[in-house]
Structures are given as structure tokens and as C-alpha cells.
Write an enzyme that holds these catalytic residues in place. Structure first.
Site, PDB file in Angstrom:
ATOM      1  N   GLY A  45      29.842  34.907  27.797  1.00 27.83           N
ATOM      2  CA  GLY A  45      28.517  34.528  27.303  1.00 27.83           C
ATOM      3  C   GLY A  45      28.590  33.514  26.171  1.00 27.83           C
ATOM      4  O   GLY A  45      27.810  32.556  26.123  1.00 27.83           O
ATOM      5  N   ARG A 337      49.209  47.102  36.468  1.00 31.21           N
ATOM      6  CA  ARG A 337      48.611  48.226  35.755  1.00 31.21           C
ATOM      7  C   ARG A 337      48.308  49.431  36.625  1.00 31.21           C
ATOM      8  O   ARG A 337      48.503  50.568  36.207  1.00 31.21           O
ATOM      9  CB  ARG A 337      47.316  47.753  35.094  1.00 31.21           C
ATOM     10  CG  ARG A 337      47.595  46.752  34.016  1.00 31.21           C
ATOM     11  CD  ARG A 337      46.350  46.119  33.495  1.00 31.21           C
ATOM     12  NE  ARG A 337      46.704  45.263  32.369  1.00 31.21           N
ATOM     13  CZ  ARG A 337      45.830  44.590  31.634  1.00 31.21           C
ATOM     14  NH1 ARG A 337      44.546  44.657  31.924  1.00 31.21           N
ATOM     15  NH2 ARG A 337      46.231  43.859  30.633  1.00 31.21           N
ATOM     16  N   ARG A 463      42.921  44.298  38.183  1.00 31.27           N
ATOM     17  CA  ARG A 463      43.059  43.072  37.406  1.00 31.27           C
ATOM     18  C   ARG A 463      44.445  42.988  36.782  1.00 31.27           C
ATOM     19  O   ARG A 463      44.885  43.925  36.127  1.00 31.27           O
ATOM     20  CB  ARG A 463      42.005  43.029  36.301  1.00 31.27           C
ATOM     21  CG  ARG A 463      42.017  41.724  35.529  1.00 31.27           C
ATOM     22  CD  ARG A 463      40.922  41.679  34.503  1.00 31.27           C
ATOM     23  NE  ARG A 463      41.103  42.659  33.457  1.00 31.27           N
ATOM     24  CZ  ARG A 463      41.993  42.549  32.462  1.00 31.27           C
ATOM     25  NH1 ARG A 463      42.802  41.510  32.406  1.00 31.27           N
ATOM     26  NH2 ARG A 463      42.095  43.487  31.550  1.00 31.27           N
TER      27      ARG A 463
END
Lengths: 666, 248
Positions: A45, A337, A463
Site C-alpha cells: 500500500g 518453510r 511462500r
């Protein structure tokens, strides 16, 4: 409604360039006639607001914190990937693209990921030009390190505070535009609804968190960059204020919500210490470059450690099980991960956990301290056989690399990690699911865009490390500024949009009604009481490993909890004042719907992939079993009143450039 | 642990405010200070009273949102930590703990322990940036080599979290440590030099306009800074300011 991803035709390496060459542009003089609202001021943002203002649009930016600089991107520790190949170790745009698609277990959209890899190098240039102090080598050039799931060194970093420095870079770019009057900044404001006029997003309803005033704000387009929804678990590595409200409100207004069940559990967090705990703290994954992960090899040793009868340093090498190095010899401690998280859970479930609750494994730096210490002694011409000297020199190197993380651990756990190995356990970290967007980053609501963690597109089911910062900045600095121009070009003569339109009046009334309802409810339990209950259901039944039975139970339990919440929640204070309990109530109301959709999504996906592990679908040696034949699609849910009524739409994922294979890190 | 909390309660900016006593029991040494306040608030809500408002967000010591003046010290008795990283093991059973907001003219109270620190933002709007377009058409990052020592010093200055402890702890409510950290970061980097004159003049001017006091080199800010921002930055800012003033 059929999902149109609007992926450009042509070879993957040309898609983005060709696309940019053919989109509609807005004349600089016309950009000042166009207003854009940006909700959220993190990496996505913040960089979007700054860039749109730079281009000439009038930007209104909103954040719930007291300053854009507090956005939770600031807490990211490890680094940001970029295909610069400064190290000459074989990196390239294609390799970054490949690693990201593979790391995401082949559930990401190829075209978006390739674009991400393409612009990654620009991000580093941009940030350095802005004065972001990334780590340097003695020659004055940028330094790199490696991260889980890759075989090259492509991660740029600023000690263990990379997110902080990159966010402050975006914040400074915003400050420049705020100072020029091109961004109007609304701190301590929360978006509580989206306003749609003639089928297009044209504004938001926001609450001024200081005065409680409900405000109407209009714009020609609305950009959501509000982050992820990991706090649906109550305990997570997210900031306490991180919430799903903006993303969920646009979902309720027509934006499809994609892959809600893809939630990453990060392997290296400080374990839970008790019931009072309010959040979990992550230790950067970069620690796995130098830390070796192990548990005792024998059950009786694990038991003795849990009971305080033995210390980890009492165990010899042979008495330890370096289970990642054992199971995954080629990647070792640097497996992705999801793989590292499941492996830790597997060992702890088998009884080898090392803290009081049996839910922790060791992350040990002793070997690194020895290795670095000997190297330093050699470099400095000192005695490499002097044990104390080697430890001293090695500790200094480790301190230089990870000092702030070690200090943070010491403060929280009250144990010195240079001497006693750290204890770590997986925790909810990042959500790969989010609002569905097309190649333009636009949701299924025309004029409503979603960027960074709040969209779903780039990370698939898992991710890789150092890729969230990359996506946030790529979307905000380099992708959205192009795609939004193409959308806005027909609006140049429209003029400002009135906030007196009936759609604004209606949306404002709905927001006020909900607030009044909470304040007059006079229930018996606090908001946190319900949030913690939701979190427990989520962790127990929708967490790291799930099965159909647990998911079915969770769906029923969450729906019941939601009813109880509306019947029995107690929110003190008034509407027209600073009221933190009221803020929490509106957020938890949304989590109570999102949690159910999350479980429903996990239940329908009869496969294991990335951060989504269904116990029914695993190989004989406990690895995730994907089903590409039946599930190589994005699950995009359409809101129909209740989460249980949500309708599934599928975006088939086409892999033209990368062959789908079983993900192996052995 | 059993404690007596003496907490500043103030309904809003106009209210006079005052200290209210809250006895509390069952506090564990492993709790963070903010988790202790969570426990208190849960009890207050259950009793039908209003919870204590306080700022917090990341709870891992990096966002800079948490504040609190605890027993007369910004972020409490521990060193090098924010309030969210302060743990109850720093206190003893039976202790009385005073909890107040960060007080300064430029930090007006919003409610209870929550203060308005947007004056910090406005100082940044005045010059806390490098004027580079965010277009992605910048030169390759490695064409600007930076001496590692300078890069590390710039990084150390850049780690300021903008929490305001320096202001709260200063007898003059000076914001010099905060402002000098940003000035230093850019002063140490080649990218920032070209607009150094305007930057330091504008930021210092805005700092004064916000009502922050002057620095008298007492050094309390450095002691209380959770991120160890050094007083050297203030010296560097003063040099920058002097040279900018002479250039006029």
C-alpha cells in the site's frame, strides 16, 4: 460468472513487456482529475500510494495505525529476493520464477510470478536510490545471503531488519508526496465498507478511530493493500492489529476470495509459553543458514530435557537427531518453510519435543560459532586451537549477523542463545490465500484492486522466504501503477464522485447499525474471549495438519461460535470516542466468517500441497501428496450471504513453462 | 505475582485525568508488560468497567507503536527494549507500578495512555526522504558503491523506530535524537547528500514548530532509547545544521 484472468498471450518472457506496450495511458494533465483510495500503508500500500501520487493521481491513503511507518511489513526480518545474479552463482529471472512456482507447490499463476521475477531487480535499484541501507561487502557492493528453498544466494538484506528498512523507504517516498500534498494521509482510520456505484468501486466508508466519526470517501478506484488474515488463529506472528476487515468487506461486496486455506506456518518461531500469550514471535528464517535443527535421538533424553534433568549441551553429537539433514540431504536445514514446519511437528508429535509442553525443537549455533571462530583466528593469525578464543571470535561473527534476533530471544525466553541452543516451533505466519485478482491485480469488482499479501496470486500454496517483501513492493511500485492507468483511462472526464449518492448513504447506515448493535448488546464475554476460542478451533482442526473429520467439526463449531458471539459479546464504551474494544469487535466479526470459509476450502481440497496438509493425502514417508489431475486450480469463493453458502469458482492453472513434478528437496 | 498498578486514566484530550489504583493478582513472570495489561483489561471488562486504552501493535519490538512511562522511565526499567518486550520478571511480587503516558507538549493525550505522535510524521514530511522518483528507472544499485563502515552507520541510525521514548524522557521534551537519526542516515549516504542543506533546515524548522524543546546534551534520550540510537547523531545533525545555515 466465469473467471477471466486476463493473462496476456505470447511467450512468458514477453507477456509483461507486450502488455505495457499496449495498455491505455492517462495523460499527465488528466491524472490530477482522478482520485485513488489506498487502504493499508505497508510495503504494498505504501509503495503504491507513493508511486500513484508521483504519477500525478490524487491519493487518499488510510491506515489503522497512528502512522504509516507502523505497518506490519516493518517486522519482516530476513530479506528480499531479486534476480540480480551479483554473486554469479547461476541466478536468473527464469530461476527465480522457477523456484517460486516450485516453492509454491505449483499452485501459483505462472504469468504473475514471471512478472514478479522480472521486476525484482528494479526493486533493489529503487530502494538503494531511496537510501535504504542494505548490507554491503567491504568493497562497497551489495551483499547477499541464501534462504530456504533455493540453491543460489539472491537475498538482499539489512541485518535482521530488512522489512523495517524497506518499509521506511516506502514511508519516506510517501512522506515526500504527503509533503507535496499529493497524498492525503488518514492515520488511525479503519475502512469498514466498500461503496459500489453502477457496478464499480467508487469509495469506502471509514471510521476515524479517534473521534469515532463515520466518514464517506469517494474515488475513481479503490486499492486494498491491507495484508493477510493470519490473526484468524488469534496467536500468530502478525501484529495484534492485523485484520481481515478490508479484504473481507470487499469479499462481501462481490470480490471472490481465493484459496483461504493456504496459510503458511513458519518453522522458526519462539514457542508458546502459556495461556496468557497474546502473540508469537518469529525468528528469521535466515538463522537456518547457520543454525542446525535437532531434537534428541532417544525418547528418554527428550523426556529428561523436558523435566529439566538434562541440558541440550549435555548431549553428544551421536545423541542428537539432525532430522532435516537426515531426511533432506541436499537442502538440509534450508528446506522450504512448509517442509521444515511439518518435520518439526512430526518429531514433536512423536515425543521428541524439548520444552515443557513438548512443542519445541532446537536451533543450534554451536557449530557455526566454531566454524566462524576458527576462520577468524586463521585470518587474524591467532591460535585456532585456543577453544575460548575460537568461541569468542565465532560469537562475534554470529552477533554481527543476527545480533538483534538473539537479543530478542534472550528478552522473551530469558536464556542466552549463544550458549544454550534456541528453542523454536512453527507458528502461523503468512497467508497465501486472499482476494482473487486478475493479471491487472483487479478483483472481481471493477475498480477494486488488491495488492501484496491481501491478494492470492504469486505464492501458490507456500511462500518461499524473502518473497513477501518482493511481491509487496513489486505490486506497489511497478505493477499496479501501470494496470490501474489502463482501468482509469475512460474516467478522465468523469469529475469528482459525490459522497451524497444513495450508495454511500446506504453503506454508511449499515456500518453505523453494526456498531450500535455491538454497543447495545450487553453480553457477558469480551471480544478476546471469542477470538481466543476461534483461534483454538482453527489451530486444533484447521492448523498445520487437517483431516476431513476435524474440518467438518470446525465448520459447525465456528458457525455456532459466531452465533454465540453476536448473542453474548460485551463491548464497553461509546461509538463516538476512541474505543479499542469496538475496533476489535468489528474485526473479530469478520474473522468469525472467514474462519469458516477457510475450513470449507480446506475440506474441499482433497490433496496436500504447500501450506495445506491433509492427513489423508500423504506418501508413505509423510510427504505431501498433491493431486494435479483434480486440483491444479485456484479455488475462488463467491459470497452468498453465509460462508456455508459460498459458491466455488475454479481458475484452472496452466503450466506452459514449468513441468509439474513432485516437489523434492531430498 | 500480586501487584498494585497506579494507572493514568484520562477520558479524552480535554479531560483533566488522574491516577487510579488497580490491584492485580496472578501475574506470571513470563508475561510481557502488555500481556499483564491485557489481563487487567479482561478483568475490567468482566466487571463492567472501561478497559485502559494503550497503544501497541507488533508486540515484537519493531513497530514503535507501544509507549508507556513505567515507574518514571520510558518503556520501563529494562534497557534496550520497548514496552512490548519488557517482561514481568523485571518486577517483584508486591510491587507498586506507576503507568503513565509519554508526556510532551507535542504528544497530546488521546485517551488514557495513548498519545498523538503525528508531530513525528510531520517532521518527516518536511524532509525525511530522498527525492527520487519511484519509477523503477533508477541506475543499477551496485553503481553506487558505499563504504561498509558508512553503510553500517547509516543503518544504525535508520533503525530508529519513532516510538518517542527520547522525547518522553527528555526534561526539555526534545526530539533531537529522533530527527538526528534520520538526518544522519541520509547524511552518511551518497544518495542523500545532494539535498542535505534543505533537509536539515526544513526538518529542524518543523521540529521547532511542533513545540519540541531544545537539546542540552543531558543524554537521557540515548539511555532510554530502545534501539540504542547514539548521541553522535545529534552531533552530526548539529554539524549539518551549522554548515547548512552558513550556506544560507
Amino acid at each position: 460468472m466465469a473467471l477471466d484472468s486476463k493473462i496476456p498471450h505470447g511467450p512468458i518472457s514477453d507477456k509483461w513487456t507486450d502488455y505495457k506496450d499496449h495498455i491505455n495511458l492517462v495523460n499527465p494533465a488528466n491524472k490530477r482529475n482522478l482520485d485513488v483510495i489506498v487502504v493499508g500503508t505497508g510495503l504494498a500500500g505504501g509503495s503504491a500510494a507513493a508511486t500513484l501520487a508521483e504519477l500525478g493521481y490524487n491519493v487518499k491513503a488510510f491506515c489503522f495505525q497512528d502512522s504509516p511507518r507502523r505497518a506490519h511489513s516493518i517486522a519482516a526480518q530476513g530479506g528480499i529476493n531479486a534476480a540480480k545474479n551479483y554473486q554469479g552463482d547461476g541466478d536468473s529471472v527464469f530461476r527465480l520464477f522457477y523456484d517460486t512456482v516450485k516453492g509454491g507447490d505449483y499452485r501459483a499463476r505462472e504469468a504473475n510470478v514471471h512478472r514478479l521475477a522480472e521486476v525484482s531487480a528494479n526493486i533493489i535499484d529503487q530502494c538503494v536510490a531511496q537510501g535504504v541501507p542494505l548490507a554491503r561487502e567491504y568493497g562497497g557492493l551489495l551483499d547477499n545471503r541464501s534462504f530456504g528453498g533455493t540453491l543460489v544466494s539472491r537475498t538482499f538484506y539489512a541485518k535482521g531488519q530488512t522489512g523495517q528498512q524497506l518499509l521506511l523507504g516506502a514511508y519516506s517516498a510517501m512522506n515526500r508526496q504527503i509533503g507535496r500534498g499529493k497524498i492525503k494521509m488518514y492515520n488511525r482510520h479503519e475502512m469498514l465498507d466498500l461503496v459500489i456505484v453502477d457496478g464499480k468501486a467508487r469509495g469506502i466508508i471509514a471510521r476515524n478511530l479517534i473521534t469515532g466519526e463515520i466518514e464517506r470517501h469517494s474515488a475513481h478506484a479503490v486499492v486494498i493493500g491491507s495484508g493477510g488474515y493470519g490473526n484468524v488463529f488469534f496467536l500468530s506472528t502478525n501484529a495484534m492489529g492485523s485484520n481481515a476487515t478490508a479484504a473481507w468487506k470487499i469479499h462481501k461486496k462481490g470480490a471472490f476470495f481465493a484459496n483461504p486455506c493456504y496459510t503458511q506456518i513458519h518453522p522458526t518461531c519462539i514457542p508458546v509459553s502459556g495461556d496468557h500469550q497474546s502473540k508469537l514471535t518469529l525468528m528469521s528464517e535466515s538463522l537456518r543458514n547457520d543454525g542446525r535443527i535437532w531434537v534428541p535421538a532417544k525418547l528418554e533424553d527428550a523426556k529428561a530435557i523436558r523435566e529439566g534433568k538434562k541440558k541440550p549441551t549435555d548431549l553428544s553429537e551421536e545423541e542428537r537427531d539432525y532430522y532435516l539433514e537426515r531426511r533432506y540431504p541436499s537442502f538440509g536445514n534450508l528446506v522450504p518453510r512448509d517442509v521444515a514446519s511439518r518435520a518439526a511437528k512430526e518429531r514433536c508429535d512423536a515425543g521428541f519435543g524439548v520444552n515443557k509442553t513438548g512443542e519445541a525443537v532446537y536451533l543450534d549455533f554451536a557449530a557455526a560459532i566454531q566454524r566462524y571462530g576458527k576462520e577468524q583466528a586463521y585470518v587474524k593469525g591467532l591460535d585456532a586451537n585456543d577453544k575460548n578464543l575460537v568461541i569468542k571470535l565465532g560469537t562475534e561473527v554470529v552477533e554481527n549477523k543476527y545480533g538483534n534476533l538473539f537479543q530478542m530471544y534472550l528478552k522473551i525466553v530469558d536464556e542466552n542463545p549463544y550458549i544454550t541452543p534456541m528453542m523454536i516451533y512453527p507458528a502461523v505466519h503468512y497467508t497465501m490465500g486472499g482476494t482473487w485478482v486478475d493479471y491487472n491485480l483487479m478483483t472481481t469488482i471493477p475498480g477494486c484492486f488488491s495488492i501484496g499479501e491481501s491478494n492470492f496470486s504469486d505464492h501458490g500454496a507456500n511462500r518461499l522466504g524473502a518473497s513477501a517483501l518482493m511481491q509487496g513492493l513489486a505490486d506497489g511500485y511497478f505493477v499496479l501503477p501501470y494496470t490501474i492507468g489502463d482501468y482509469l483511462s475512460p474516467d478522465i472526464k468523469m469529475g469528482p464522485i459525490s459522497t451524497d449518492l444513495p450508495e454511500f448513504v446506504e453503506a454508511e447506515k449499515a456500518v453505523k447499525d453494526q456498531i450500535e448493535k455491538f454497543l447495545n448488546n450487553n453480553g457477558t464475554h469480551s471480544v478476546d474471549h471469542f477470538h481466543k476460542k476461534l483461534g483454538k478451533i482453527m489451530w486444533d482442526k484447521v492448523g498445520m495438519a487437517r483431516n476431513a473429520k476435524g474440518l467438518n467439526e470446525a465448520i459447525v463449531e465456528i458457525a455456532a461460535l459466531r452465533e454465540e458471539f453476536y448473542r453474548d459479546v460485551k463491548v464497553p464504551g461509546k461509538a463516538n470516542e476512541f474505543n479499542q474494544e469496538l475496533e476489535k469487535a468489528t474485526r473479530v466479526a469478520d474473522f468469525l466468517e472467514l474462519g469458516e470459509l477457510f475450513a470449507k476450502d480446506a475440506l474441499h481440497r482433497n490433496e496436500s500441497c504447500g501450506g495445506h496438509f491433509r492427513e489423508e493425502y500423504q506418501s508413505a514417508d509423510g510427504e505431501a501428496q498433491r493431486d494435479d489431475e483434480n486440483f491444479a486450480y485456484v479455488a475462488a469463493w463467491e459470497y452468498k450471504g453465509k460462508p456455508s453458502d459460498a459458491v466455488l469458482h475454479k481458475e484452472e492453472l496452466v503450466f506452459d513453462n514449468i513441468k509439474l513434478v513432485t516437489r523434492s528437496y531430498k | 505475582m500480586k501487584l498494585t498498578l497506579k494507572i493514568w486514566r484520562q477520558k479524552n484530550a480535554e479531560d483533566k485525568g488522574g491516577i487510579v489504583d488497580y490491584p492485580i493478582d496472578g501475574i506470571e513472570p513470563d508475561m510481557s508488560f502488555l500481556e499483564m495489561l491485557d489481563v487487567l483489561n479482561e478483568q475490567l471488562i468482566n466487571k463492567g468497567e472501561e478497559p485502559v486504552a494503550f497503544d501497541h501493535d507488533c508486540r515484537e519490538g519493531i513497530c514503535g507503536m507501544c509507549s508507556l512511562f513505567i515507574n518514571g522511565e520510558a518503556h520501563g526499567p529494562d534497557r534496550g527494549v520497548t514496552t512490548c518486550q519488557l517482561h514481568m520478571r523485571m518486577f517483584k511480587d508486591g510491587d507498586t507500578i506507576f503507568i503513565e503516558p509519554f508526556r510532551a507538549k507535542a504528544f497530546p493525550v488521546i485517551k488514557d495512555l495513548v498519545v498523538d505522535r503525528t508531530s513525528f510524521d510531520r517532521i518527516q514530511h518536511a524532509g525525511g526522504f530522498i527525492s527520487v522518483n519511484t519509477s523503477g528507472n533508477t541506475i543499477d544499485a551496485n553503481t553506487i558503491p558505499i563504504n561498509k563502515h558508512d553503510a553500517d552507520m547509516a543503518f544504525d541510525a535508520a533503525t530508529c523506530i519513532g516510538c518517542g521514548a527520547c522525547v518522553a524522557t527528555c526534561k526539555n521534551s526534545s526530539a533531537m535524537l529522533f530527527v538526528s537519526a534520520k538526518v544522519s542516515q541520509y547524511a552518511l549516504l551518497p544518495q542523500g547528500r545532494i539535498e542535505a542543506t534543505d533537509r536539515v533546515l526544513n526538518m529542524v524548522h518543523q521540529m521547532d514548530a511542533e513545540g519540541f524543546g531544545n537539546c542540552t546534551n543531558t543524554g537521557a534520550c540515548e539511555v532510554e532509547c530502545p534501539k540504542g540510537i547514539s548521541l553522535e547523531n545529534i552531533a552530526r545533525m548539529n554539524r549539518e545544521y551549522l554548515s547548512a545555515s552558513l550556506k544560507g
